[in-house]
Scaffold this motif. Sequence first.
Motif, PDB file in Angstrom:
ATOM      1  N   LYS A  38      11.356  20.978  11.445  1.00 53.37           N
ATOM      2  CA  LYS A  38       9.968  21.299  10.656  1.00 53.37           C
ATOM      3  C   LYS A  38       9.483  22.471  11.703  1.00 53.37           C
ATOM      4  N   THR A  39      10.223  22.888  12.569  1.00 57.84           N
ATOM      5  CA  THR A  39       9.526  23.765  13.620  1.00 57.84           C
ATOM      6  C   THR A  39      10.180  25.280  13.410  1.00 57.84           C
ATOM      7  N   VAL A  40       9.428  26.260  13.373  1.00 53.16           N
ATOM      8  CA  VAL A  40       9.964  27.657  13.078  1.00 53.16           C
ATOM      9  C   VAL A  40       9.825  28.580  14.582  1.00 53.16           C
ATOM     10  N   VAL A  41      10.951  28.817  15.194  1.00 56.66           N
ATOM     11  CA  VAL A  41      10.636  29.593  16.427  1.00 56.66           C
ATOM     12  C   VAL A  41      11.638  30.986  16.323  1.00 56.66           C
ATOM     13  N   PRO A  42      10.769  32.037  16.675  1.00 56.31           N
ATOM     14  CA  PRO A  42      11.399  33.579  16.100  1.00 56.31           C
ATOM     15  C   PRO A  42      12.611  33.449  17.125  1.00 56.31           C
ATOM     16  N   GLY A  43      13.858  34.065  16.605  1.00 60.44           N
ATOM     17  CA  GLY A  43      15.116  34.120  17.296  1.00 60.44           C
ATOM     18  C   GLY A  43      16.064  32.934  16.995  1.00 60.44           C
ATOM     19  N   PHE A  44      15.522  31.924  16.190  1.00 62.31           N
ATOM     20  CA  PHE A  44      16.402  31.053  16.107  1.00 62.31           C
ATOM     21  C   PHE A  44      16.418  30.492  14.462  1.00 62.31           C
ATOM     22  N   ARG A  45      17.587  29.930  14.194  1.00 59.92           N
ATOM     23  CA  ARG A  45      17.453  29.595  12.880  1.00 59.92           C
ATOM     24  C   ARG A  45      16.544  28.049  12.564  1.00 59.92           C
ATOM     25  N   LYS A  46      16.154  27.911  11.599  1.00 59.54           N
ATOM     26  CA  LYS A  46      15.368  26.502  11.654  1.00 59.54           C
ATOM     27  C   LYS A  46      16.396  25.434  11.761  1.00 59.54           C
TER      28      LYS A  46
END
Length: 467
Positions: A38-46
């Motif tokens: 459920k977490t979105v971090v820039p540079g990584f796919r969900k």
Amino acid sequence: MRAALESIEKNQASIHVEVEEERVAEALEQAYRKIVKKTVVPGFRKGRVPRPILEARLGKEVLYQEALEILLEQAYREAVIETAIEPIDHPEIDVIQMEEGKPLIFNVKVEVLPEVKLGDNYKGVTAVIPEVKIGDDEVEAHLKLLQQRHARLVDAGDKAIDDGDVAVIDLETVVNGKVEQRLSGKDQIIEVGMAKFIPGFEGHLIDMKAGERKEFTLNLPSVFQYKDLEGKEAKFKVKVVAVKRKEYPDLDDEFARDVSEFSTLEELKEHLRKKLEETGQRQARRIFKERVVAKVVDDANVEIPEPLLKRQLNLEYSQFLQRLAMQRLNMDDYLRMVNKDKEALQRDLEERARRVVKTRLVLGAVAKAEGIKVTPEELAQEINDMAAQYNLDAEKLRADLEARDQIGAIEEDLLMEKVSDFLADNAVPLTEPENRQDETEAEVQDAQEGAAAEEEQGKDSGEGPSA
């Protein structure tokens, strides 16, 4: 996992629980897999954020909290089983330690079932069992009921309507200047003298004949089947289409053959007598069982836990309001009828709730002492019976009951009934004293009155008068 029961004081149990560090690590990993989706971090796919980066971004506390939710409920259930306590309320949980690489440590405080001190002779109490006597007059009364239920309606010609007659009428009812279709219609059947329609209505039909018309005005009842019409003035326009009278069959052998499987009237009478006796014996057994249980409960000592009392009191109040709604009464009307105030009503409901809780606690203690349990087969049979009663599929009903968490309540009711039967089977019945005879007759009368209705099932399908 280790669970240690440290103390039980005033029906409150204290438990110390330790959960292995391996399970803590597994719970933290489950928490990570759940949160990362459920977490979105820039540079990584969900869903692909490495755990160290996720912890750095959200903080380890988020994972710990999620892991606690995973661990605590299951560990608490295991602790209840391991310590053999019987909780009756939600637990208070105090987490002492929750760290990666270390055991989870927490303490629990929870209200448990109180100790019940049964009387010395709960097996073998004495109680009066009502004596069932079926007289000829009762048999004749039920025979008369059968006769009335098989009456025929025949045209009475130009006879004036009287009590006991059946009037066929065309009715138009006007309320607030408009025809009220719910109270209007052609060929309406009114059995005069039965007071099944609107108070005072049937009196206006007396002495009318077929073909006659009449108009009159009445106030509708303040408690009525149509709430929007309660207390309103209604103007009735009536035309008598026909007057019919009831023609009763003779009470003879032919009547017996028509309404039953018996060849003679005497055989039918003897059958009715046996049915009345069977019904009376069942009612007498129920009364005896209630008296036995009441004595066992009175002889026992137990402190009623506040959570159970509050829960039962809420249930009593809810059921009371439902009964009022079914009778179309509000609280103020009811209190005026019984000449009580709200405080007195509250005391009555609380006393009843207290009695219900004590009875269940005492019967539960008897079940433990005697090893009485509900078998899976008995529970399945009860659900099958419920399904048959309401014409439902048994498997679907069971699934629905499980989804609503009601299986336990059904099982508890079955257990209470089994314990009540056990106590009655081991009690000593006494003959009814002279000064209690009238009271007992009143107690069994209702059951005896239902025997004729049972007789109607079978050859007769409960048909009423036929035109």
